[in-house]
Structures are given as structure tokens and as C-alpha cells.
Design an enzyme around this catalytic site. Structure first.
Site, short mmCIF file in Angstrom:
data_model
loop_
_atom_site.label_atom_id
_atom_site.label_comp_id
_atom_site.label_asym_id
_atom_site.label_seq_id
_atom_site.Cartn_x
_atom_site.Cartn_y
_atom_site.Cartn_z
N SER A 189 0.59 -1.05 -0.16
CA SER A 189 0.24 -0.14 -0.18
C SER A 189 0.93 1.03 0.35
O SER A 189 2.07 1.37 0.94
CB SER A 189 -0.77 0.02 1.30
OG SER A 189 -0.07 0.26 2.58
N LYS A 190 0.30 1.86 -0.48
CA LYS A 190 1.14 3.38 -1.34
C LYS A 190 1.65 4.44 -0.09
O LYS A 190 2.22 5.37 0.37
CB LYS A 190 0.37 4.32 -2.00
CG LYS A 190 -1.07 5.24 -1.60
CD LYS A 190 -1.26 5.74 -2.15
CE LYS A 190 -3.37 5.86 -2.11
NZ LYS A 190 -3.59 5.75 -3.31
N ARG A 191 1.06 3.86 1.62
CA ARG A 191 0.67 4.11 2.45
C ARG A 191 2.32 4.14 3.55
O ARG A 191 2.96 4.39 4.26
CB ARG A 191 0.35 4.16 3.66
CG ARG A 191 -1.34 5.27 3.58
CD ARG A 191 -2.66 5.57 4.37
NE ARG A 191 -3.54 5.97 3.34
CZ ARG A 191 -4.21 5.22 2.81
NH1 ARG A 191 -4.32 4.23 2.44
NH2 ARG A 191 -4.93 6.33 2.12
N LYS A 192 2.59 2.79 2.82
CA LYS A 192 3.96 2.13 4.13
C LYS A 192 4.76 1.73 2.46
O LYS A 192 5.70 1.91 2.81
CB LYS A 192 3.43 1.11 4.24
CG LYS A 192 2.42 0.53 5.04
CD LYS A 192 2.44 -0.40 5.76
CE LYS A 192 1.00 -0.49 7.06
NZ LYS A 192 0.81 -1.33 7.70
N ASN A 193 4.95 1.83 1.90
CA ASN A 193 5.94 1.65 0.15
C ASN A 193 5.46 2.76 -1.04
O ASN A 193 4.33 1.97 -1.12
CB ASN A 193 5.96 0.02 0.33
CG ASN A 193 6.64 -0.51 0.17
OD1 ASN A 193 7.28 -0.69 0.09
ND2 ASN A 193 7.51 0.00 -1.52
#
Ligand code: GLU
Length: 479
Positions: free
Chosen positions: A250-254
């Protein structure tokens, strides 16, 4: 029958690493089998699909070095390859299903559906359509065909729905758990399920190779194939890419946009090699291989279903191996093909020349235009405006990252400035405060060329990453 496979991205955002991952496995299988690899654009979501996103997806796939045999840009014998151009085909097929008694018109209003949902919630029942219109007689429903309605799939109500996944064997689902899926919306546009099945059949797709997240949709697809009287293709669901903590990527983590990897100087061949390591192995401990070698050694038996971790450290390590294979001059050519080309240098020069007296001041001033992640150690205090806490800044930046994600249209100075001003107001910060924080985020400096023009030149993928990185740093800051 010759192998025909496809990827079917929805053009609703930035080109995703997951799209390249699935494309790679489809591509290798097609090439290994001497078959065809098709690119189909699934733009049935009219509000979220954009031509800009479609173009970016095609460009990103071309950047990693994958090419397709048929697609919206290339044409082919089974076109059009853009679902928005195939609306009449889906309507015809919905009618066919109605005629076969496998689908029905549903006239329930949004209000009735909302009430039903509320009742089900209160009674702690499974949410879903209760099948009211399924009980209408065919004649009665046909007589009302002029009224606004959707078309729903008549799912079996009892028994098991079983399909074979080539990697997992038979998968069984309880029919009673499945809702009567909408196939055609009130506006006459199909949902994913109808369009996907109709197109896979008409485009003579033999193997559906897609991400694991679609497993739960497949029972509905199998019911559709049966409803039409068609043979279903084979299904192969690839393991999902994961963040370091094993959650779904997910873009929040990666960073998930291929543009981020391009802009931080990952070579396209590294990217393909790295994606090839996700759940697949060429044998032994070998980790570095070319696309041609992957095709040569390709087989689905080499896939393991444990969740492959998209590990940025490993990607950088692998890229290093590729860089070391280059001669110094070849490396220079790669640098020039990256951000040391005239076009990018001119944009940077245009921004910093006001602040230069001698040419030797250029390089020391522009490091952040050529870096990925920045080191904020020396400026950490300036990230936090007076009177605010690290927590305030972390929350503000996390929210700003979301704003950047949903920003539509070109990523240009004026649009960013408008966004920044509106955001400061929403946040209740002075624009000066927010802009200084953002300046530090973008440049790791307290003085720089105009902020929003700088962001435009950096590009959205780098900007978004910096905002998220700085948000994390701020969250760790005391006070
Ligand atoms: N449009 C779907 C997507 O965005 C396609 C899924 C499939 O391959 O069936 O991934």
C-alpha cells in the site's frame, strides 16, 4: 489452441508496481508458449477512469520493457481494447443472460436498497440484495424495461461454487454467501464482472493470470461463464505483493507507483528482475536474471504462494549489481537517460539561476533535485512551526499526502499552490507556516527556489514520498 493471456488494468491512478508484476508473468507465459499477450483497458468506472492514467500505464509498461501484441494503441483482431468503447456488446450480452433466465432486471430504488441495508445491519444479517425483483415474472419485468433499472446476476442460492485455481487446486465457496451481483448499471454501463467475463471470452483468453485479490470474484465469473454456456479460461491467481510488515502492499507504507522507481534511478531491467523474484524462482539461489532467461525457465510450478515482500533494500541491492555491470561510459549514458538529461537540467537551472553567481554554485545547490529520500537531520527543527508539535506536523503531512494522491490533472505549480493554500486554510495554519514545512520536506533546506515550481520539477512521485517520509519523522519527534 494457442495461449492468449491479458492484463486488464483500470486507468484510475498512477501506474502501479502490481500492474507491472502481473504483466510480467503474463508476458513470460505468453512468450514461453509462443502465444499472445493482450492489453485491455478496463475503464468502466466512468468517474474514476482518465485518459491520462491510461497513457501513463502504457508508458510505464513500455518503460520496464514489456510489449503487448494487441491493445488500444495497437489494435488487433478482437478490438476495441478499451471497455468504454464496447458498451453495446455488454448490453447485448446482458440481454442474452436475461433471455436465458440467468440474470434479471432489478427496479429497486436507491432508497429501498439503503433501507434494506439498514434493516440487515440492525438484524446483524449479512448485507446484500434480498432478491425482491428476482421474483418478478419475466413478462412483468420486460414490460417495465423502459424504467430505470440495473441487471443482476441470478446467483445459485444453495450448494457450493467450485473453481480450480491452477496454483491452489479446487477452491470452494458457499453459494449462499454470494449476492446477486449487479452486471449492468442504471446508466447502461457494465460492472467489472460482466465486462471482464464477456471480454475474456470474446478475446479468446485461455488463461486468466491475475492477482490473488480477485479470487473472491471468480465464483461469480464462473457462474457467468456457465450462464452464457461458455467454457471458462484457466485461472491463476498470483500471490499479492506485500509491505515489509507483510500487509498488502500500500502506498502508505511503500511507494507503489512505477514512476517513483523510475525517478529514483532503478533500471527497468532491475525492476523486471525484482518483480520476477516475487513469488517465483528461476532455480537454486539465483537472484539475478534477464527477462529472456526468465522466459526460458518459466513455469507456474516455480511459483510459491507465501506472500512476497516488496523489499526496497533488496531492490536497491539488485540495482547495484546491474549498475556494476555497466562500464563508466555506459553508466553515464544511463545517468543521462535518467535525470541528467538536458530537459530536466534546464528545468532545474531555470529555478536556481537566480541564486547563482558562479557555475560552481550549481551542484551544491541542487542535490535535492537528484535525490530520492532526503536526510532531514540538520533541519528537523524547521519542519515544525512555532507553537506546533511534531504530532501536528505528522498529521498535517499525512493528510497532505492524501491530498496529493487525489490531485487530478497535471502536477504543475499553480495547481499545487492552489492546493497548498486551500489545505492551509482547512488545517487552520498560516500559509507561511505550511509552506515553510513543505519547503523543508521537499528540499531539506530552509531556503530554496519557489516551492511549488520546485515541486513541479521534482514530480509527484518524489514529492509524495518525501511528504510521507517527513510525516514519519515528525511523528517520532518529541513535543
Ligand atoms: N480491471 C481489473 C484490475 O484493475 C482486472 C482484474 C482482472 O485481471 O480480472 O486489476
Amino acid at each position: 489452441m494457442s495461449v492468449r493471456v491479458r492484463i486488464a488494468p483500470s486507468p484510475t491512478g498512477d501506474p502501479h508496481v502490481g500492474t507491472a508484476y502481473i504483466a510480467l508473468f503474463n508476458y513470460c507465459f505468453a512468450r514461453k508458449e509462443g502465444g499472445q499477450f493482450i492489453l485491455r483497458i478496463e475503464d468502466t468506472d466512468r468517474t474514476r477512469s482518465t485518459k491520462e492514467s491510461e497513457d501513463a500505464i502504457l508508458a510505464a509498461l513500455a518503460w520496464v520493457g514489456l510489449s503487448w501484441d494487441e491493445g488500444p494503441d495497437k489494435g488487433g483482431p478482437y478490438g476495441p481494447y478499451r471497455q468504454s468503447e464496447r458498451a453495446a456488446i455488454y448490453r447485448e450480452h446482458a440481454d442474452l443472460l436475461i433471455a436465458r433466465g440467468k440474470a434479471y432486471r432489478c427496479f429497486c430504488t436507491a432508497e429501498r436498497l439503503a433501507e434494506l441495508r439498514e434493516k440487515q445491519k440492525q438484524a446483524k444479517q449479512t448485507l446484500g440484495y434480498d432478491g425482491l425483483c428476482r421474483e418478478l415474472g419475466a413478462d412483468q419485468a420486460a414490460a417495465r424495461a423502459g424504467e430505470p433499472h440495473v441487471v443482476r446476476l441470478a446467483m445459485p442460492r444453495t450448494g457450493k461454487l467450485v473453481f480450480r485455481d491452477e496454483l491452489r487446486g479446487d477452491l470452494e465457496f458457499d453459494a449462499a454467501q454470494s449476492d446477486d451481483q449487479v452486471l449492468l448499471k442504471t446508466d447502461g454501463f457494465p460492472t467489472y464482472h460482466l465486462a471482464n467475463v464477456v471480454d475474456d471470452h470474446l478475446m479468446q483468453i485461455t488463461h486468466v493470470i491475475r492477482a490473488e485479490e480477485w479470487i473472491s470474484s471468480t465464483p461469480k465469473h464462473v457462474v457467468l461463464y456457465e450462464g452464457f454456456g461458455w467454457t471458462a479460461p484457466k485461472f491463476i491467481h498470483m500471490p499479492l505483493l506485500r509491505n515489509a510488515d507483510k500487509s498488502k502492499i500500500s502506498k502508505r507504507k511503500n511507494p507503489v507507483s512505477l514512476g517513483y522507481y523510475r525517478d529514483t534511478g532503478i533500471l527497468p531491467e532491475t525492476m523486471l528482475n525484482f518483480l520476477g523474484l516475487m513469488g517465483w524462482s528461476i532455480g537454486g539461489d539465483r537472484e539475478k536474471f534477464t527477462l529472456a532467461e526468465m522466459i526460458d525457465g518459466f513455469s507456474f510450478e516455480r511459483i510459491s504462494l507465501g506472500g512476497p515482500v516488496f523489499d526496497l533494500e533488496k531492490l536497491a541491492w539488485l540495482n547495484g549489481l546491474y549498475l556494476r555491470d555497466l562500464s563508466p561510459l555506459e553508466l553515464v549514458a544511463r545517468l543521462r537517460g535518467w535525470r541528467l538529461d538536458d530537459a530536466y537540467l534546464a528545468r532545474v537551472a531555470g529555478l536556481v539561476r537566480e541564486r547563482m553567481r558562479r557555475l560552481d554554485e550549481f551542484v551544491p545547490q541542487v542535490d535535492y533535485f537528484f535525490a530520492g529520500d532526503l536526510d532531514y537531520t540538520a533541519v528537523a527543527a524547521s519542519l515544525v512551526p512555532k507553537g506546533k508539535t511534531g504530532g501536528d506536523v505528522a498529521a498535517a503531512l499525512a493528510a497532505f499526502a492524501e491530498e496529493l494522491d487525489t490531485l487530478r490533472g497535471p502536477f504543475v505549480g499553480p495547481a499545487l499552490e492552489a492546493l497548498g493554500r486551500a489545505f492551509a486554510e482547512k488545517l487552520g495554519w498560516k500559509t507561511k507556516e505550511l509552506f515553510m514545512t513543505l519547503r523543508v520536506v521537499m528540499t531539506a533546506r530552509t531556503a530554496s527556489p519557489p516551492l511549488f515550481e520546485t515541486m513541479e520539477v521534482l514530480g509527484k512521485d518524489i514529492c509524495r514520498r518525501r511528504v510521507r517520509q517527513a510525516a514519519e519523522l515528525a511523528a517520532r519527534q518529541k513535543g
